[in-house]
Design a protein around this motif. Sequence first.
Motif, PDB file in Angstrom:
ATOM      1  N   ALA A 105      36.271  32.036  80.524  1.00  0.00           N
ATOM      2  CA  ALA A 105      34.601  33.214  79.527  1.00  0.00           C
ATOM      3  C   ALA A 105      34.071  32.465  79.182  1.00  0.00           C
ATOM      4  O   ALA A 105      33.316  32.521  79.005  1.00  0.00           O
ATOM      5  CB  ALA A 105      35.193  34.307  80.439  1.00  0.00           C
ATOM      6  N   GLU A 128      36.007  44.895  74.902  1.00  0.00           N
ATOM      7  CA  GLU A 128      35.861  44.366  75.811  1.00  0.00           C
ATOM      8  C   GLU A 128      33.776  44.329  76.883  1.00  0.00           C
ATOM      9  O   GLU A 128      33.158  43.962  77.360  1.00  0.00           O
ATOM     10  CB  GLU A 128      36.449  45.471  77.240  1.00  0.00           C
ATOM     11  N   ILE A 129      33.192  46.100  76.102  1.00  0.00           N
ATOM     12  CA  ILE A 129      32.316  46.334  76.017  1.00  0.00           C
ATOM     13  C   ILE A 129      31.527  45.196  75.521  1.00  0.00           C
ATOM     14  O   ILE A 129      30.706  44.544  76.089  1.00  0.00           O
ATOM     15  CB  ILE A 129      31.828  47.752  75.166  1.00  0.00           C
ATOM     16  N   PHE A 139      32.425  38.154  84.896  1.00  0.00           N
ATOM     17  CA  PHE A 139      33.760  38.797  84.005  1.00  0.00           C
ATOM     18  C   PHE A 139      33.417  39.988  84.663  1.00  0.00           C
ATOM     19  O   PHE A 139      33.082  41.146  84.166  1.00  0.00           O
ATOM     20  CB  PHE A 139      34.003  38.553  82.844  1.00  0.00           C
ATOM     21  N   ASN A 145      39.447  46.961  82.207  1.00  0.00           N
ATOM     22  CA  ASN A 145      38.966  48.462  81.347  1.00  0.00           C
ATOM     23  C   ASN A 145      37.188  48.880  82.147  1.00  0.00           C
ATOM     24  O   ASN A 145      36.881  49.732  81.616  1.00  0.00           O
ATOM     25  CB  ASN A 145      39.284  49.222  80.791  1.00  0.00           C
ATOM     26  N   TYR A 146      36.385  48.145  82.983  1.00  0.00           N
ATOM     27  CA  TYR A 146      35.206  47.574  83.429  1.00  0.00           C
ATOM     28  C   TYR A 146      34.638  47.649  82.265  1.00  0.00           C
ATOM     29  O   TYR A 146      32.826  47.045  82.566  1.00  0.00           O
ATOM     30  CB  TYR A 146      34.484  49.680  83.794  1.00  0.00           C
ATOM     31  N   ALA A 147      34.630  48.011  80.746  1.00  0.00           N
ATOM     32  CA  ALA A 147      33.794  48.023  80.377  1.00  0.00           C
ATOM     33  C   ALA A 147      32.313  48.382  80.362  1.00  0.00           C
ATOM     34  O   ALA A 147      31.231  48.037  80.728  1.00  0.00           O
ATOM     35  CB  ALA A 147      33.378  46.157  80.165  1.00  0.00           C
ATOM     36  N   ARG A 169      27.528  45.098  88.566  1.00  0.00           N
ATOM     37  CA  ARG A 169      26.656  44.361  87.059  1.00  0.00           C
ATOM     38  C   ARG A 169      27.725  42.787  86.558  1.00  0.00           C
ATOM     39  O   ARG A 169      26.205  42.473  86.095  1.00  0.00           O
ATOM     40  CB  ARG A 169      27.851  45.277  85.627  1.00  0.00           C
ATOM     41  N   SER A 170      28.224  42.657  87.036  1.00  0.00           N
ATOM     42  CA  SER A 170      28.921  41.018  86.737  1.00  0.00           C
ATOM     43  C   SER A 170      27.612  40.259  88.120  1.00  0.00           C
ATOM     44  O   SER A 170      27.644  39.252  87.997  1.00  0.00           O
ATOM     45  CB  SER A 170      30.002  40.381  86.939  1.00  0.00           C
ATOM     46  N   LEU A 189      24.083  39.512  88.414  1.00  0.00           N
ATOM     47  CA  LEU A 189      23.418  37.621  87.542  1.00  0.00           C
ATOM     48  C   LEU A 189      23.696  36.611  88.181  1.00  0.00           C
ATOM     49  O   LEU A 189      23.337  35.815  88.315  1.00  0.00           O
ATOM     50  CB  LEU A 189      24.332  37.758  86.702  1.00  0.00           C
ATOM     51  N   PHE A 213      36.557  43.494  83.794  1.00  0.00           N
ATOM     52  CA  PHE A 213      37.361  43.440  83.066  1.00  0.00           C
ATOM     53  C   PHE A 213      37.939  44.623  83.515  1.00  0.00           C
ATOM     54  O   PHE A 213      37.935  45.333  84.206  1.00  0.00           O
ATOM     55  CB  PHE A 213      36.972  44.272  81.744  1.00  0.00           C
ATOM     56  N   ALA A 224      29.634  31.927  75.293  1.00  0.00           N
ATOM     57  CA  ALA A 224      30.377  32.986  76.121  1.00  0.00           C
ATOM     58  C   ALA A 224      29.256  32.692  76.906  1.00  0.00           C
ATOM     59  O   ALA A 224      28.928  32.842  78.502  1.00  0.00           O
ATOM     60  CB  ALA A 224      31.030  34.301  75.916  1.00  0.00           C
ATOM     61  N   ARG A 225      27.646  32.983  76.795  1.00  0.00           N
ATOM     62  CA  ARG A 225      26.319  33.552  77.547  1.00  0.00           C
ATOM     63  C   ARG A 225      25.527  32.747  78.033  1.00  0.00           C
ATOM     64  O   ARG A 225      24.794  32.962  78.366  1.00  0.00           O
ATOM     65  CB  ARG A 225      25.667  34.278  75.778  1.00  0.00           C
ATOM     66  N   LEU A 250      28.547  40.755  76.379  1.00  0.00           N
ATOM     67  CA  LEU A 250      27.957  38.661  75.925  1.00  0.00           C
ATOM     68  C   LEU A 250      28.328  37.889  76.729  1.00  0.00           C
ATOM     69  O   LEU A 250      27.424  36.850  77.289  1.00  0.00           O
ATOM     70  CB  LEU A 250      29.044  38.300  74.704  1.00  0.00           C
ATOM     71  N   VAL A 251      29.051  38.048  77.725  1.00  0.00           N
ATOM     72  CA  VAL A 251      28.972  37.412  78.801  1.00  0.00           C
ATOM     73  C   VAL A 251      28.085  37.074  79.536  1.00  0.00           C
ATOM     74  O   VAL A 251      27.579  36.522  80.257  1.00  0.00           O
ATOM     75  CB  VAL A 251      29.978  38.027  79.869  1.00  0.00           C
ATOM     76  N   GLU A 252      27.472  38.019  79.778  1.00  0.00           N
ATOM     77  CA  GLU A 252      26.028  38.645  80.405  1.00  0.00           C
ATOM     78  C   GLU A 252      24.659  38.088  79.967  1.00  0.00           C
ATOM     79  O   GLU A 252      23.785  38.449  80.668  1.00  0.00           O
ATOM     80  CB  GLU A 252      25.671  39.906  81.259  1.00  0.00           C
ATOM     81  N   GLY A 253      25.052  37.745  78.688  1.00  0.00           N
ATOM     82  CA  GLY A 253      23.892  36.724  77.958  1.00  0.00           C
ATOM     83  C   GLY A 253      23.090  37.651  77.238  1.00  0.00           C
ATOM     84  O   GLY A 253      22.120  36.909  76.493  1.00  0.00           O
ATOM     85  N   LEU A 268      35.897  53.435  78.614  1.00  0.00           N
ATOM     86  CA  LEU A 268      37.019  52.996  78.774  1.00  0.00           C
ATOM     87  C   LEU A 268      38.030  54.163  79.844  1.00  0.00           C
ATOM     88  O   LEU A 268      38.231  55.338  78.751  1.00  0.00           O
ATOM     89  CB  LEU A 268      38.254  52.034  77.778  1.00  0.00           C
ATOM     90  N   ILE A 271      35.165  33.492  75.333  1.00  0.00           N
ATOM     91  CA  ILE A 271      35.147  34.803  74.890  1.00  0.00           C
ATOM     92  C   ILE A 271      36.119  34.287  73.559  1.00  0.00           C
ATOM     93  O   ILE A 271      36.191  34.716  72.653  1.00  0.00           O
ATOM     94  CB  ILE A 271      36.299  35.727  75.665  1.00  0.00           C
ATOM     95  N   VAL A 285      29.289  32.689  83.900  1.00  0.00           N
ATOM     96  CA  VAL A 285      30.063  33.085  84.351  1.00  0.00           C
ATOM     97  C   VAL A 285      29.989  35.003  84.327  1.00  0.00           C
ATOM     98  O   VAL A 285      29.660  35.257  83.533  1.00  0.00           O
ATOM     99  CB  VAL A 285      31.692  33.378  83.748  1.00  0.00           C
TER     100      VAL A 285
END
Lengths: 287, 365
Positions: free
Chosen positions: B50, A178-179, B79, B83-85, B146-147, B150, B81, B72-73, A184-187, A285, B52, B77
């Motif tokens: 997303a 997930e990290i 995201f 467990n926060y990541a 953090r999400s 952006l 998680f 994804a990047r 990845l999602v953040e760019g 986590l 992924i 979007v």
Amino acid sequence: MKSHLTLANGVRYAVILIAVIAALFPVAWMATMAFKPVAEWTTTVQDLTWLPKEPTFGNYEFIFFGTSDQLIVSLDRSATGPIFASLVTASLGTLIAVVAGTLGAYGVSRFGVGKNLPLGVLQLRLFPPLAVLIPVMIMWAFLGMIDTWWGLSLIYGIVTLPFAFWLMMTFFDEVPREIEEAALVEGCSPWRVFYRVTLPMVKAALATTILFVFILNWSDYVIALLLTRKDWVTIPVYMNALTSAMTGQMYGAKAALGLIAVIPPVILGIIIQKHLVRGLTFGALKQ
Amino acid sequence: MSSIELVGLTKRFGDLIAVKDLDLMIEDKEFVAILGPSGCGKTTTMNMIAGIEHPTAGQVLFDGVEVQNVSARRRGVGFVFQNYAIFTHISVYKNLSFGLEVTGVPAGEIERRVADMAKLVRLTHRLEWRSSRLNVNELQRLALGRSAILGPQIFLLDEPLSNLDAAFRAEMRTELKHLQHQLQQTMVYVTHDQLEAMSMADHIAIMDLGVLQQFGTPLEVYNKPANLFVANFMGSPSMNLLPCRITDEGGEVVLDFGAGGRLMVEDESLLALCKKAARQDLVYGVRPENVTLRRGEKEGRGLSLGVNFVERIGARSIVHLGETDHEIKVLEGNQSPTKVGETLDAVAHAGASHLFDAQTGVAIR
């Protein structure tokens, strides 16, 4: 509070004491021997001493300059070359193993390519390197890599690669996916995820791996014995040659060199001690 | 503008079908909860939105534009998680600025936006801390921040509250809803907690075994469950579901519950449902709060059942009546006089009964 010096505790401490003495005795003996003059390390039982009675740097003089006024023999090569050779080949070998092992481990851990690859790599460690060393020696001779720094570094990298690979793979497996997905999602590009997020998170593991692999390479004897002749002889091989027909084993000189050989792993250990002590906590986590 | 449309979305992992032929339309600025038990495919659906996970078949459209081939990047979007990541190896500030730095936002702006976001998620006093030192509640807020920093038009949250303690969870529910109003985003929220879904979402999509069961407003799915799964899943305590057979006795419609008794249907709406039933084997459903227990009334109006157990949960009491196969639960007030061993008449409120086809599980409407 009263101290609990019960019988059980007493036995426990006694056992610990014995273990500590057994572990430290040879090291301490080597350390004092390094500063003993020849008369003291060739002596018989009744004159045996712990601390040198007449401390001297004669042993160091001997291994670095080839002669010493205490010894009638002289060396045709000083220890400088082997120390340099050991440093170069062990470091480069470590670099090869850790870089290749880390990248390979990441690939296998994340993208699952080659399901049998990890076992295949591990298999390289299941038989002693000695078993394949003769063919390797022939290959290396054919390629002109005998007694070269790159030849020795390369084989060190290959032999210790499974260690680096397996250590790093276990650590990568523990980094939550997930990290990376978050990054990845953040760019982030996948490569950037690797060096900006994943690698910093396994920093401690990486340091540990470097230390282990370096110690393995640093203490190798057999490979260097077979794959070097003269120019790139390493410390263990050189140390073995510290004998003479007249005086037999030159224990003082060996101890002096041994004390030097201890230094690099110890320094490396101190540098990364912070990571080793902190342990491998990947606490991102909540499980 | 950012609507999300899923068309025939399917994801297989080997033999396992995680999501099957999912069609869903999420309007711009809408808060949609995807609700279901674990393993129902809700997280997989989210991951496909997303980018992924890559769908096996079907399409994901943002504002009518296909995005399943966009990485994804580049989807833009946010995201959060389960467990926060959080990147625990760096500071809170660095966590917040991470996405901005990666996307090449100028330094001055990064500083300003981090400060703003830290204020919004109440982490200003923690900015210099290493994020591994934060407690769970702070980690949760950091993950959100953090999400959100952006400024994504689509915000996906995967069970973000499941690790929080109960008190803070209630607080975060209100806060999330508030945040969504402020940021004007389309939010998709995955949860297995119906309370979260009911309290926050504009629409709820209920999934089971990879299949969408029902999509509607919280009250719709609660009041008009489309099938047995939804009826059983929504509500706590859950709906009473009793297998029965429909029979005709001299012009009167009767529901036969076997050992549970017989019920002469008098309620108009239930009568209408009975007439629509295509089969005899049905499942009768009624919510515990829509049943009244009566003492010493004349027979025939409800089911006469023995009280097994009274569960007092504070504000309410849950009365359990009847045998295992025909057990029903009834909600009463906390001062309920009902005692174990009594035999009472359970009467459903008018218009509150549901009928389901026993074979297909589909609600009869």
